[in-house]
Design a protein around this motif. Sequence first.
Motif, PDB file in Angstrom:
ATOM      1  N   GLU A 275       0.829  -1.196   0.000  1.00 24.33           N
ATOM      2  CA  GLU A 275       0.000   0.000   0.000  1.00 24.33           C
ATOM      3  C   GLU A 275       0.868   1.252   0.000  1.00 24.33           C
ATOM      4  O   GLU A 275       1.813   1.370   0.764  1.00 24.33           O
ATOM      5  CB  GLU A 275      -0.901  -0.017   1.228  1.00 24.33           C
TER       6      GLU A 275
ATOM      7  N   GLU B 238      -9.786   4.309   1.430  1.00 22.84           N
ATOM      8  CA  GLU B 238      -9.844   3.511   2.657  1.00 22.84           C
ATOM      9  C   GLU B 238     -10.465   4.311   3.790  1.00 22.84           C
ATOM     10  O   GLU B 238     -10.114   5.469   4.026  1.00 22.84           O
ATOM     11  CB  GLU B 238      -8.439   3.063   3.043  1.00 22.84           C
TER      12      GLU B 238
ATOM     13  N   ARG C 255     -10.709   4.264   7.824  1.00 21.72           N
ATOM     14  CA  ARG C 255      -9.953   3.689   8.930  1.00 21.72           C
ATOM     15  C   ARG C 255     -10.580   4.054  10.270  1.00 21.72           C
ATOM     16  O   ARG C 255     -11.272   5.075  10.374  1.00 21.72           O
ATOM     17  CB  ARG C 255      -8.508   4.207   8.919  1.00 21.72           C
TER      18      ARG C 255
ATOM     19  N   ARG D 104     -12.663  -0.783   9.345  1.00 23.79           N
ATOM     20  CA  ARG D 104     -11.841  -0.631   8.146  1.00 23.79           C
ATOM     21  C   ARG D 104     -12.577  -1.172   6.929  1.00 23.79           C
ATOM     22  O   ARG D 104     -13.233  -2.219   6.984  1.00 23.79           O
ATOM     23  CB  ARG D 104     -10.516  -1.382   8.304  1.00 23.79           C
ATOM     24  N   SER D 105     -12.441  -0.463   5.805  1.00 26.97           N
ATOM     25  CA  SER D 105     -13.049  -0.918   4.553  1.00 26.97           C
ATOM     26  C   SER D 105     -12.398  -0.200   3.389  1.00 26.97           C
ATOM     27  O   SER D 105     -11.953   0.944   3.507  1.00 26.97           O
ATOM     28  CB  SER D 105     -14.563  -0.674   4.542  1.00 26.97           C
ATOM     29  N   TYR D 106     -12.311  -0.903   2.248  1.00 22.51           N
ATOM     30  CA  TYR D 106     -11.804  -0.340   1.003  1.00 22.51           C
ATOM     31  C   TYR D 106     -12.984  -0.082   0.065  1.00 22.51           C
ATOM     32  O   TYR D 106     -13.893  -0.917  -0.063  1.00 22.51           O
ATOM     33  CB  TYR D 106     -10.837  -1.308   0.314  1.00 22.51           C
ATOM     34  N   TRP D 107     -12.927   1.063  -0.628  1.00 22.41           N
ATOM     35  CA  TRP D 107     -13.995   1.428  -1.558  1.00 22.41           C
ATOM     36  C   TRP D 107     -13.416   1.821  -2.907  1.00 22.41           C
ATOM     37  O   TRP D 107     -12.334   2.408  -2.937  1.00 22.41           O
ATOM     38  CB  TRP D 107     -14.808   2.586  -0.977  1.00 22.41           C
TER      39      TRP D 107
ATOM     40  N   PHE E 240      -9.403  -6.248   1.168  1.00 21.96           N
ATOM     41  CA  PHE E 240      -8.693  -6.045  -0.085  1.00 21.96           C
ATOM     42  C   PHE E 240      -9.164  -7.003  -1.171  1.00 21.96           C
ATOM     43  O   PHE E 240      -9.175  -6.663  -2.355  1.00 21.96           O
ATOM     44  CB  PHE E 240      -7.188  -6.212   0.154  1.00 21.96           C
TER      45      PHE E 240
ATOM     46  N   ALA F  54     -12.124  -5.449  -3.069  1.00 22.66           N
ATOM     47  CA  ALA F  54     -12.011  -4.078  -3.560  1.00 22.66           C
ATOM     48  C   ALA F  54     -11.906  -4.027  -5.083  1.00 22.66           C
ATOM     49  O   ALA F  54     -11.327  -4.916  -5.713  1.00 22.66           O
ATOM     50  CB  ALA F  54     -10.796  -3.405  -2.931  1.00 22.66           C
TER      51      ALA F  54
ATOM     52  N   PHE G 118      -6.386  -7.010   5.231  1.00 24.89           N
ATOM     53  CA  PHE G 118      -6.089  -5.612   4.945  1.00 24.89           C
ATOM     54  C   PHE G 118      -4.584  -5.446   4.816  1.00 24.89           C
ATOM     55  O   PHE G 118      -3.807  -6.117   5.499  1.00 24.89           O
ATOM     56  CB  PHE G 118      -6.621  -4.693   6.043  1.00 24.89           C
TER      57      PHE G 118
END
Length: 517
Positions: free
Chosen positions: A159, A186, A188, A215-218, A224, A227, A277
């Motif tokens: 990352e 992200e 956080r 936590r999440s990815y968009w 991950f 995503a 993550f």
Amino acid sequence: MRSALALLLAAAAASAQNPLQPTPLEIRGRVVESSANIPIDGAEITVSVLETYHWRAAKRSTTDPSGNFQLRIETAGEYQVRAEKPGYTYDGTNPIRHTPSNQERVQVDQEHPSAAVRLVLVSAGELTGHVVDADTGKPIARLPVYPITVFWSNGRPIEVGHEAAVTDKEGRFVAKRLQSGRYLVEVRPQQFDKEQLLEKYSADDLAKVDNDYQRSYWPGGGGFDLALPVQVLPGSSTDVGTIKARKGPFYRVRLSIPADGCAPGERVLINAIMVHFIDAGGGGEADCGESVLLRNFEAGEYSFYVVSGSTEADRKRVILPVEVTDRNIELSVPLARGVDIHGRIGVADGASKPPLEKLQIQMTVMGDIQFADEQEPVSPGPEGRFRFVNRPIARTRIVVSGVPANFDVQEVRYNGGAVTDSLVALNANAPVHTLEIVIDDKPARIAGTVTNGDKPMARAQAVLVKWPLSNEDVFLSLRSTAESFNLPGWLPVNTASWLLCRRVLRSWMSRTCWNNC
């Protein structure tokens, strides 16, 4: 007349006696915009010199309306030339493996008094989006979100973070000054950057459960593996849509370190990594024989690494998978020494013996923390024997380098059993650990010719993909020619099913590695 002639002769004699003046040193170049090759006026040029491992700015200038610049240099040496301008960035080249396009290193001296560079800048892009509460649907104000790019190195994602963008009162954000490339956004925990490891704590601290943004990815909204990155183009704005941030419980882990695993007063390194993550986790240091309290663990799978000792020989550790569910937990992590692995280079039946002094064997821990001294390769002795000292019980990859072109690694055996893709799962219950690497002088070969139309293409590189791909790391299945493939050339490979298919490889890479492998 005689006086004038005498003066002329004297001047000529003096000029003949003086040594030639040294040629002036200079760095010149041009700065252009990447996509249209348009010159950039007013770009700031910084020429830096390397001093004690740091670049020090030595000269500055700006480009003219034609994008050109020229700087006089007083001292010969190696210099770094860099171009910058507000509203521009470099072209997003992988910073792990390549030099950014807006800078270049040059050498100037009396043999090469003038150095010319071409530097590229790109109009910066931006990411926009809208953040709402997942439960109420209301906008979330003053929430930092983090645009990230992900690069691949040795089959693992790394990352690369950028400056956080903060949502306004309507929950909208704009992340500016971004280079072109594929991005995720992200969310956080807000407490993530605060103190995570407590060496002194109370009974109330042990019982408390925190509440924070998960936590999440968009785009994607999960880890991950779920995503889907978006593309940011030069000078454009890309919207990631609506981000639904959700708050949830964050638990605590009390970690006890028995004193019999390390010296009294010794500091122990602790690291906890969330599996789904990138770079998620935390830790710190603690005294041996004590317990510590770790905070900020949302539900999920983690790997805990606890290590003592400073050298390969005296290091003790534990690698512990931990699942956090719906409560605070307590763990005891007794440290222990790893295992010694005794290895031997074997030769296939009927094969000649390779030059052992050129071989090097390396053990790389898959997906786990590994210290630099454990990554150093070892070489076999005159009888083909080698040894790895104090290695952790983990999945490891065996890499053999220095194998001559007319030899190949036929097989790798761990405790007598053959392994797949040179991956060894060390057995904690095995009384001894042996490794045998079998070398053969009859490698399989694949040959071919690369053409552009009907003409041979020089310096083309062929990539071989073993099929099916390794389910642990695709890069274990890739091989490439080390030199030009423009004439019928031979590449030794292990006898196996290989696929040479540019279209399949490109399709797989685009799905898995995005645009940077």
